[in-house]
Design an enzyme around this catalytic site. Structure first.
Site, PDB file in Angstrom:
ATOM      1  CG  HIS A  84     -11.379   1.366  -0.811  1.00  0.00           C
ATOM      2  ND1 HIS A  84     -10.456   1.143   0.185  1.00  0.00           N
ATOM      3  CD2 HIS A  84     -12.186   0.270  -0.818  1.00  0.00           C
ATOM      4  CE1 HIS A  84     -10.700  -0.028   0.754  1.00  0.00           C
ATOM      5  NE2 HIS A  84     -11.742  -0.574   0.146  1.00  0.00           N
ATOM      6  CD  GLU A  86     -10.156   6.618   0.516  1.00  0.00           C
ATOM      7  OE1 GLU A  86     -10.345   6.864   1.720  1.00  0.00           O
ATOM      8  OE2 GLU A  86     -10.714   5.659  -0.068  1.00  0.00           O
ATOM      9  CB  CYS A 112      -7.858   0.834   3.756  1.00  0.00           C
ATOM     10  SG  CYS A 112      -7.520   0.707   1.986  1.00  0.00           S
ATOM     11  CB  CYS A 115      -6.525   3.905   0.058  1.00  0.00           C
ATOM     12  SG  CYS A 115      -7.876   3.116  -0.844  1.00  0.00           S
TER      13      CYS A 115
END
Length: 163
Positions: A84, A86, A112, A115
């Site tokens: 991801h 992040e 999410c 993260c």
């Protein structure tokens, strides 16, 4: 040449514009998102959805789709080839030895839950998002409990291609 507005952008809008540029580097078309980490109004790390360095990307080898049960118990199909945005921003800071303790993370949508846990663990104190992730309930709750300020610029679920 880029068009420049005559009105000066706020810091949040300025950094969110850069998040959009980072998202443009994403290599998985199922969720083109970006993230930047800022400290003292200076960008210290960037990230976008993409495979770990040296590994094939979705736009080269296709998606690696698996059924996933999210944090709220809902089953869905996800591409697991990539990290991801992040995660990539946090990992970039770690790779180059840059502390992000006390920083602000700007990203396309609410992170999410996985993260969000990383964001709390590394000491980020504020998260600014362009919109909501469709399964952000646990992330929002975690940020509240952990004292991470969450600013949602547009209270609408972010829709992305091939979701």
């Amino acid at each position: 040449m880029c068009k420049v507005s005559s009105k000066r952008l706020s810091w949040d809008k300025y950094f969110m514009t850069i998040v959009g540029a980072a998202a443009g580097r994403a290599t998985c078309d199922r969720g083109r998102s970006g993230a930047i980490i800022v400290k003292d109004k200076r960008i210290i790390a960037t990230g976008y959805v993409g495979s770990p360095p040296g590994l094939p990307h979705c736009d080269e080898d296709g998606h690696l789709i698996r059924e996933v049960i999210n944090e709220e118990g809902k089953k869905s199909m996800h591409c697991i080839r990539t990290l991801h945005a992040e995660q990539n921003a946090i990992l970039q800071a770690a790779r180059y030895g840059v502390s992000i303790n006390g920083a602000t993370l700007y990203c396309t949508m609410t992170p999410c839950f996985n993260c969000a846990k990383m964001i709390v663990a590394v000491g980020v104190k504020r998260v600014v998002v362009g919109g909501r992730y469709h399964a952000d309930g646990l992330s929002v709750e975690l940020f509240n409990v952990a004292g991470v300020k969450l600013d949602i610029l547009e209270d609408a679920v972010v829709k992305y291609d091939n979701q």
